[in-house]
Design a protein around this motif. Structure first.
Motif, PDB file in Angstrom:
ATOM      1  N   LYS A 252       0.861  -1.178   0.000  1.00  0.00           N
ATOM      2  CA  LYS A 252       0.000   0.000   0.000  1.00  0.00           C
ATOM      3  C   LYS A 252       0.895   1.225   0.000  1.00  0.00           C
ATOM      4  O   LYS A 252       1.708   1.419   0.912  1.00  0.00           O
ATOM      5  N   TYR A 253       0.741   2.013  -1.035  1.00  0.00           N
ATOM      6  CA  TYR A 253       1.641   3.146  -1.245  1.00  0.00           C
ATOM      7  C   TYR A 253       1.074   4.430  -0.641  1.00  0.00           C
ATOM      8  O   TYR A 253      -0.146   4.596  -0.557  1.00  0.00           O
ATOM      9  N   ALA A 254       1.962   5.331  -0.270  1.00  0.00           N
ATOM     10  CA  ALA A 254       1.576   6.657   0.245  1.00  0.00           C
ATOM     11  C   ALA A 254       1.144   7.486  -0.965  1.00  0.00           C
ATOM     12  O   ALA A 254       1.937   8.188  -1.570  1.00  0.00           O
ATOM     13  N   SER A 255      -0.116   7.364  -1.318  1.00  0.00           N
ATOM     14  CA  SER A 255      -0.587   7.858  -2.608  1.00  0.00           C
ATOM     15  C   SER A 255      -1.531   9.040  -2.469  1.00  0.00           C
ATOM     16  O   SER A 255      -2.375   9.084  -1.566  1.00  0.00           O
ATOM     17  N   SER A 256      -1.421   9.967  -3.403  1.00  0.00           N
ATOM     18  CA  SER A 256      -2.358  11.088  -3.450  1.00  0.00           C
ATOM     19  C   SER A 256      -3.680  10.679  -4.093  1.00  0.00           C
ATOM     20  O   SER A 256      -4.616  11.475  -4.138  1.00  0.00           O
ATOM     21  N   PHE A 257      -3.745   9.471  -4.603  1.00  0.00           N
ATOM     22  CA  PHE A 257      -4.997   8.989  -5.191  1.00  0.00           C
ATOM     23  C   PHE A 257      -6.057   8.649  -4.129  1.00  0.00           C
ATOM     24  O   PHE A 257      -7.158   8.261  -4.468  1.00  0.00           O
ATOM     25  N   TYR A 258      -5.696   8.748  -2.836  1.00  0.00           N
ATOM     26  CA  TYR A 258      -6.683   8.456  -1.790  1.00  0.00           C
ATOM     27  C   TYR A 258      -7.489   9.687  -1.376  1.00  0.00           C
ATOM     28  O   TYR A 258      -8.354   9.598  -0.509  1.00  0.00           O
ATOM     29  N   GLY A 259      -7.203  10.825  -1.991  1.00  0.00           N
ATOM     30  CA  GLY A 259      -7.838  12.083  -1.570  1.00  0.00           C
ATOM     31  C   GLY A 259      -9.348  12.013  -1.425  1.00  0.00           C
ATOM     32  O   GLY A 259      -9.890  12.356  -0.361  1.00  0.00           O
ATOM     33  N   PRO A 260     -10.074  11.583  -2.460  1.00  0.00           N
ATOM     34  CA  PRO A 260     -11.538  11.570  -2.361  1.00  0.00           C
ATOM     35  C   PRO A 260     -12.056  10.677  -1.229  1.00  0.00           C
ATOM     36  O   PRO A 260     -13.031  11.003  -0.565  1.00  0.00           O
ATOM     37  N   PHE A 261     -11.379   9.550  -0.983  1.00  0.00           N
ATOM     38  CA  PHE A 261     -11.770   8.641   0.094  1.00  0.00           C
ATOM     39  C   PHE A 261     -11.685   9.346   1.452  1.00  0.00           C
ATOM     40  O   PHE A 261     -12.572   9.234   2.286  1.00  0.00           O
ATOM     41  N   ARG A 262     -10.606  10.081   1.638  1.00  0.00           N
ATOM     42  CA  ARG A 262     -10.430  10.747   2.937  1.00  0.00           C
ATOM     43  C   ARG A 262     -11.482  11.826   3.122  1.00  0.00           C
ATOM     44  O   ARG A 262     -11.915  12.085   4.244  1.00  0.00           O
ATOM     45  N   GLU A 263     -11.924  12.418   2.002  1.00  0.00           N
ATOM     46  CA  GLU A 263     -13.024  13.373   2.128  1.00  0.00           C
ATOM     47  C   GLU A 263     -14.304  12.631   2.519  1.00  0.00           C
ATOM     48  O   GLU A 263     -15.065  13.070   3.381  1.00  0.00           O
ATOM     49  N   ALA A 264     -14.509  11.454   1.910  1.00  0.00           N
ATOM     50  CA  ALA A 264     -15.726  10.688   2.172  1.00  0.00           C
ATOM     51  C   ALA A 264     -15.857  10.351   3.650  1.00  0.00           C
ATOM     52  O   ALA A 264     -16.949  10.367   4.210  1.00  0.00           O
ATOM     53  N   LEU A 265     -14.736  10.018   4.277  1.00  0.00           N
ATOM     54  CA  LEU A 265     -14.786   9.595   5.682  1.00  0.00           C
ATOM     55  C   LEU A 265     -14.318  10.680   6.631  1.00  0.00           C
ATOM     56  O   LEU A 265     -14.271  10.475   7.836  1.00  0.00           O
ATOM     57  N   ASP A 266     -13.974  11.830   6.066  1.00  0.00           N
ATOM     58  CA  ASP A 266     -13.415  12.894   6.883  1.00  0.00           C
ATOM     59  C   ASP A 266     -12.256  12.333   7.712  1.00  0.00           C
ATOM     60  O   ASP A 266     -12.187  12.496   8.927  1.00  0.00           O
ATOM     61  N   SER A 267     -11.355  11.618   7.049  1.00  0.00           N
ATOM     62  CA  SER A 267     -10.287  10.904   7.763  1.00  0.00           C
ATOM     63  C   SER A 267      -8.904  11.389   7.361  1.00  0.00           C
ATOM     64  O   SER A 267      -7.931  10.654   7.452  1.00  0.00           O
ATOM     65  N   ASN A 268      -8.823  12.636   6.902  1.00  0.00           N
ATOM     66  CA  ASN A 268      -7.504  13.185   6.570  1.00  0.00           C
ATOM     67  C   ASN A 268      -6.630  13.235   7.809  1.00  0.00           C
ATOM     68  O   ASN A 268      -7.115  13.585   8.891  1.00  0.00           O
ATOM     69  N   PRO A 269      -5.338  12.884   7.680  1.00  0.00           N
ATOM     70  CA  PRO A 269      -4.478  13.022   8.846  1.00  0.00           C
ATOM     71  C   PRO A 269      -4.500  14.473   9.321  1.00  0.00           C
ATOM     72  O   PRO A 269      -4.454  15.386   8.501  1.00  0.00           O
ATOM     73  N   ARG A 270      -4.622  14.647  10.619  1.00  0.00           N
ATOM     74  CA  ARG A 270      -4.730  16.010  11.158  1.00  0.00           C
ATOM     75  C   ARG A 270      -3.400  16.751  11.027  1.00  0.00           C
ATOM     76  O   ARG A 270      -3.349  17.971  11.064  1.00  0.00           O
ATOM     77  N   PHE A 271      -2.334  16.008  10.897  1.00  0.00           N
ATOM     78  CA  PHE A 271      -1.021  16.625  10.651  1.00  0.00           C
ATOM     79  C   PHE A 271      -0.164  15.606   9.905  1.00  0.00           C
ATOM     80  O   PHE A 271      -0.442  14.393   9.934  1.00  0.00           O
ATOM     81  N   GLY A 272       0.844  16.132   9.227  1.00  0.00           N
ATOM     82  CA  GLY A 272       1.806  15.250   8.565  1.00  0.00           C
ATOM     83  C   GLY A 272       1.170  14.407   7.467  1.00  0.00           C
ATOM     84  O   GLY A 272       0.114  14.737   6.925  1.00  0.00           O
ATOM     85  N   ASP A 273       1.849  13.329   7.123  1.00  0.00           N
ATOM     86  CA  ASP A 273       1.364  12.432   6.077  1.00  0.00           C
ATOM     87  C   ASP A 273       1.550  10.995   6.551  1.00  0.00           C
ATOM     88  O   ASP A 273       1.866  10.773   7.720  1.00  0.00           O
ATOM     89  N   LYS A 274       1.355  10.037   5.660  1.00  0.00           N
ATOM     90  CA  LYS A 274       1.415   8.632   6.086  1.00  0.00           C
ATOM     91  C   LYS A 274       2.683   7.934   5.589  1.00  0.00           C
ATOM     92  O   LYS A 274       2.740   6.720   5.497  1.00  0.00           O
ATOM     93  N   LYS A 275       3.695   8.761   5.277  1.00  0.00           N
ATOM     94  CA  LYS A 275       4.873   8.207   4.605  1.00  0.00           C
ATOM     95  C   LYS A 275       5.766   7.352   5.489  1.00  0.00           C
ATOM     96  O   LYS A 275       6.653   6.671   4.971  1.00  0.00           O
ATOM     97  N   THR A 276       5.586   7.400   6.827  1.00  0.00           N
ATOM     98  CA  THR A 276       6.428   6.526   7.649  1.00  0.00           C
ATOM     99  C   THR A 276       5.863   5.118   7.744  1.00  0.00           C
ATOM    100  O   THR A 276       6.510   4.223   8.261  1.00  0.00           O
ATOM    101  N   TYR A 277       4.640   4.918   7.233  1.00  0.00           N
ATOM    102  CA  TYR A 277       4.137   3.538   7.212  1.00  0.00           C
ATOM    103  C   TYR A 277       3.692   3.092   5.821  1.00  0.00           C
ATOM    104  O   TYR A 277       3.916   1.959   5.441  1.00  0.00           O
ATOM    105  N   GLN A 278       3.086   3.954   5.027  1.00  0.00           N
ATOM    106  CA  GLN A 278       2.753   3.563   3.655  1.00  0.00           C
ATOM    107  C   GLN A 278       4.006   3.677   2.781  1.00  0.00           C
ATOM    108  O   GLN A 278       4.910   4.455   3.059  1.00  0.00           O
ATOM    109  N   MET A 279       4.027   2.892   1.695  1.00  0.00           N
ATOM    110  CA  MET A 279       5.270   2.767   0.917  1.00  0.00           C
ATOM    111  C   MET A 279       5.519   3.944  -0.020  1.00  0.00           C
ATOM    112  O   MET A 279       4.589   4.602  -0.480  1.00  0.00           O
TER     113      MET A 279
END
Ligand code: PBG
Length: 426
Positions: free
Chosen positions: A294-321
């Motif tokens: 699972k890659y640290a992808s900008s293609f997840y943008g719409p999903f995070r809007e759907a669930l209002d689950s955007n990281p409140r700070f930073g990004d997910k690059k220390t765990y997603q590839m």
């Protein structure tokens, strides 16, 4: 399968094509003489071909039995007349045919031939339908994902599942939109046996016992930080402590009746830990679909809007590839295999076809591809703007994921694509 059936159903026009093409290499003096004596207009030639193939029996008025008797007596019908060579447009160069041993176009010459040699099939059974749910009664449209809704868990969801099953999609994956008040830094709502997801699973299993329910295992919908794991004061995502929570989440989902739990969090060691936790609770039959690559992808943008689950700070690059990495997918795949994953997933889909093919070639396990929200929304937007043919691009993108090696595809197009495939059947 369905698309093969569809292609095969178009065999009639092939008569014309074969008659024209197959004689090119067999042109003899005799056929040229005949051609010269035939009428020239294209329409007349077409009707001649049709008459030629049916004409014999009709003209003689013989029954099938009489035809058979005639053939047995040595009275075999003549071959139909060789059709004339179709006219090329004025100005077409007159040349000697190329001397080719191989003309790959022969195997593409007609719908029937193409159907015969099609290497990849796609069917509604290959789809897993991701569905967003919430506590509300209403179905709320998701702005960034035209055609997708946050479905009311008691009403809209059941209707959507019924529609999907009617066209052969019997696998779904659930994503909850959790009220802000239920979120905390350790995501404890994730393993509330009476939370939205477990409750919804019980309802679905009661109504559709044979529905295959996949669940998402990760803390982000439940985390006040919007991360998939527990965030330490210094911003570090805590691996092993998160895995502890994920195990409780997976067991809670299994207890409710989930068939396949799907860790999408990318913590190290979570597949083995979840397997052990499930087994310890007697859920030996619950499968694990691991989000392996699972890659640290900008293609997840719409999903995070759907669930209002955007990281409140930073990004997910220390765990997603890192999207730049290929070999690293193999490291993840080996771990997940060793830890007991049943299915390996690659995400996103279309931009990562090489990773799907890599895992397909290197692992005997089933491979899943996730055509993510951004991929879906781009095709929808292109369709709405009439820049592309939405339906054709949808089907092509799904076929390409299959060709790359995906057994199953998680796609927001599941219902639309399955409906399309069903309508193609004769
Ligand atoms: C979170 C999760 C995400 C998706 C599925 N599970 C988002 C993320 O990792 O931030 C994305 C799916 C999509 O974009 O369609 N665990």
């Amino acid at each position: 399968m369905a698309s093969t059936l569809f292609n095969a159903s178009c065999s009639f026009p092939s008569i014309k094509v074969i008659d024209c093409k197959s004689h090119v290499g067999l042109r003899s003096n005799v056929s040229q003489v005949r051609v010269a004596s035939l009428p020239i207009a294209t329409s007349q030639r077409r009707s001649l071909v049709v008459r030629a193939s049916n004409g014999h029996a009709k003209k003689l008025g013989r029954s099938d039995a009489e035809c058979e008797a005639a053939v047995a007596a040595g009275d075999v019908p003549e071959a139909p007349p060789v059709p004339p060579k179709p006219v090329a447009p004025a100005g077409t160069p007159v040349i000697q045919p190329l001397n080719l041993n191989r003309r790959p176009r022969r195997n593409r010459a007609s719908p029937a031939v193409r159907a015969a040699f099609q290497e990849t099939d796609i069917s509604p059974a290959n789809f897993v339908y991701p569905l967003f749910i919430h506590e509300g009664e209403e179905d709320t449209p998701i702005g960034a994902m035209p055609g997708c809704y946050r479905l009311g868990w008691r009403h809209g969801l059941l209707q959507e599942v019924a529609k999907a099953r009617a066209v052969g999609v019997n696998s779904i994956v659930l994503f909850p939109k959790v009220p802000e008040a239920l979120k905390n830094p350790t995501g404890d709502e994730a393993y509330n046996d009476n939370g939205l997801v477990p409750r919804t699973i019980r309802l679905l299993k009661d109504k559709y016992p044979d529905l295959i329910i996949y669940t998402d295992v990760a803390l982000d919908p439940y985390s006040s930080d919007g991360h998939d794991g527990i965030v330490r004061e210094d911003g570090v995502i805590m691996n092993d402590e998160t895995v502890h929570q994920l195990c409780k989440q997976a067991v809670s989902q299994a207890r409710a009746g989930a068939d396949v739990v799907s860790p999408s969090d990318m913590m190290d060691g979570r597949v083995g830990a979840i397997r052990a936790a499930l087994d310890a609770e007697g859920f030996q039959n619950v499968s694990i679909m691991s989000y392996t690559a699972k890659y640290a992808s900008s293609f997840y943008g719409p999903f995070r809007e759907a669930l209002d689950s955007n990281p409140r700070f930073g990004d997910k690059k220390t765990y997603q590839m890192n999207p730049a990495n290929y070999r690293e997918a193999l490291i993840e795949a080996r771990e997940d295999e060793a830890e007991g994953a049943d299915i390996l997933l690659v995400k996103p889909g279309l931009p990562y076809l090489d990773i799907i093919r890599l895992l397909r070639d290197k692992s005997p396990l089933p491979i899943a591809a996730y055509q993510v929200s951004g991929e879906y929304s781009m095709i929808k937007a292109g369709g709405v703007l009439k820049m592309i043919d939405e339906e054709k691009v949808m089907m092509e993108s799904l076929m390409c994921l299959r060709r790359a090696g995906a057994d199953i595809i998680l796609t927001y197009f599941a219902l639309q694509a399955a409906t399309y495939l069903c309508n193609q059947k004769r």
